[in-house]
Scaffold this motif. Structure first.
Motif, PDB file in Angstrom:
ATOM      1  N   CYS A 157       0.828  -1.204   0.000  1.00  0.00           N
ATOM      2  CA  CYS A 157       0.000   0.000   0.000  1.00  0.00           C
ATOM      3  C   CYS A 157       0.868   1.262   0.000  1.00  0.00           C
ATOM      4  O   CYS A 157       0.873   2.036   0.959  1.00  0.00           O
ATOM      5  N   GLU A 158       1.626   1.446  -1.057  1.00  0.00           N
ATOM      6  CA  GLU A 158       2.478   2.611  -1.256  1.00  0.00           C
ATOM      7  C   GLU A 158       2.557   2.895  -2.753  1.00  0.00           C
ATOM      8  O   GLU A 158       2.773   1.978  -3.548  1.00  0.00           O
TER       9      GLU A 158
ATOM     10  N   ASN B  72       4.214  -4.495   5.595  1.00  0.00           N
ATOM     11  CA  ASN B  72       2.892  -5.065   5.299  1.00  0.00           C
ATOM     12  C   ASN B  72       2.793  -6.522   5.735  1.00  0.00           C
ATOM     13  O   ASN B  72       1.989  -7.295   5.198  1.00  0.00           O
TER      14      ASN B  72
END
Length: 416
Positions: free
Chosen positions: A342-343, A379
């Motif tokens: 999630c980047e 993550n």
């Protein structure tokens, strides 16, 4: 040797990467033993004109099997932590061929290094001189040291991997080198034996090396006038490799560029290569999970991510990405190869022309240096397995992390 195609399929030596990916799953680091060996031997041969010691930079690839392969060839090691010292010893490295670099050596690190008998500490500050003196005095030893000097030479590389400019944190600034050596000479438990210089990483020209060497030799000559005689010069590392269209010098060109000055100087030469030995000896295998074409960009979401290979995100590094087995069923398109983290910065490569379908395997080339060693569990992702290929044989040299292993050292608070 290394990575070639056989009937269109990318191989590591005699092992199909397609077969390895299916057998060991992905993401997967794969190293070629033959390439590691040949790179080391080529560099060693290039400096055969002078007494020298190659000290592989452990920070570039610290797997025990990699270190063991190099140790058996006679390699020494450049370390920057007590943990790396322990790794080298566990791999069977000769402590008398170890140079200990780095800014923050602890008293425990220094103690262990002196007890096993390393070749030299590369010292970077007054405070470090005092710390090594304190430990050596307690042990009743003389600690062999050199000073890492900062010659203020522009390595013409990425600012995050440039180490030889006056604004960098590394080394003794050039304007205080002589007074620092003189101070070191007053400390009775230090044995001043050398001078060290490392200006950066991924250099693709010889001129910065030559400029740095010239400045260090001037320092050596001045030190003689102060009564300080050195036994060796450490020229560091930093020689680049070809990731895309770079044209770095060969080992022989690199050595020959410094040969006249080194021969005239006549000191033993230490060097600290990392990337130039291990980078092209490794690939990162990953599988295409999902394809997400849009009107603006086409995204290929793969099972490797920035936690597995951070160089593209951290340095904006370009790494070649190839299909393991050319897909002839679809037309090629421009794809961004991205992970599931999630980047927005989670990518391995952007706008790569590839023919892809879900399930295809890709190889991120040149992944043998600063790949696995910089990986993380961001993550809550388990780190990849590592494989060493030796001809037709493939050996697991690091097991894949399980999800459960990620929290085995964590503890819940007591209930109530």
């Amino acid at each position: 040797m290394g990575f070639t195609r056989v009937d269109g399929v990318l191989h590591a030596e005699q092992c199909s990467l397609d077969d390895l990916a299916q057998k060991f799953s992905t993401p997967l680091y794969v190293y070629s033993k033959a390439t590691l060996q040949q790179n080391y031997l080529d560099l060693d041969q290039a400096f055969d004109f002078i007494d020298h010691q190659i000290c592989f930079a452990v920070k570039s690839n610290s797997n025990l099997a990699v270190l063991r392969v190099l140790a058996k060839l006679g390699s020494g090691f450049d370390i920057v932590t007590g943990g790396e010292l322990a790794r080298v010893l566990a791999a069977g490295g000769d402590p008398s061929k170890i140079v200990f670099s780095g800014l923050g050596k602890t008293e425990a690190d220094i103690t262990k290094a002196l007890e096993v008998g390393i070749a030299c500490f590369n010292v970077e500050s007054y405070a470090e001189l005092d710390r090594i003196e304190k430990v050596a005095a307690r042990l009743g030893q003389q600690a062999p040291i050199s000073l890492r000097v900062n010659p203020d030479v522009d390595a013409k590389t990425h600012p995050y991997i440039s180490t030889g400019l006056k604004e960098n944190k590394f080394g003794i600034p050039s304007d205080v080198v002589f007074e620092t050596y003189q101070y070191a000479a007053t400390l009775p438990h230090l044995d001043i034996i050398g001078i060290d210089c490392h200006i950066g990483s991924q250099l693709t020209e010889t001129q910065p090396f030559e400029d740095a060497l010239d400045r260090v030799i001037q320092m050596i000559e001045h030190l003689k006038g102060l009564g300080i005689q050195l036994k060796h010069i450490d020229i560091g590392g930093g020689l680049g490799v070809r990731y895309q269209d770079e044209t770095p010098p060969s080992f022989s060109e690199y050595a020959n560029s410094m040969r006249p000055a080194l021969e005239k100087l006549g000191l033993k030469v230490y060097m600290e290569p990392g990337r130039s030995i291990s980078a092209l000896a490794g690939v990162l295998l990953t599988q295409v999970d999902l394809l997400k074409p849009t009107n603006h960009r086409n995204f290929a979401i793969v099972d490797a991510a920035m936690n597995d290979m951070i160089r593209p995100s951290l340095y904006e590094a370009w790494m070649d990405i190839q299909s393991v087995n050319h897909n002839t069923q679809v037309e090629s398109k421009s794809w961004d190869i991205v992970g599931a983290i999630c980047e927005t910065g989670d990518f391995l490569g952007k706008q790569r022309e590839l023919a892809l379908t879900a399930g295809d395997y890709l190889a991120v080339m040149g992944a043998g240096a600063y790949g696995f060693v910089m990986s993380s569990n961001y993550n809550s992702r388990g780190r990849a397995a590592e494989i060493m290929v030796d001809g037709e044989q493939a050996h697991v040299i690091r097991e894949r992390e399980t999800i459960e292993s990620l929290w085995e050292n964590e503890h819940l608070l007591p209930e109530g």
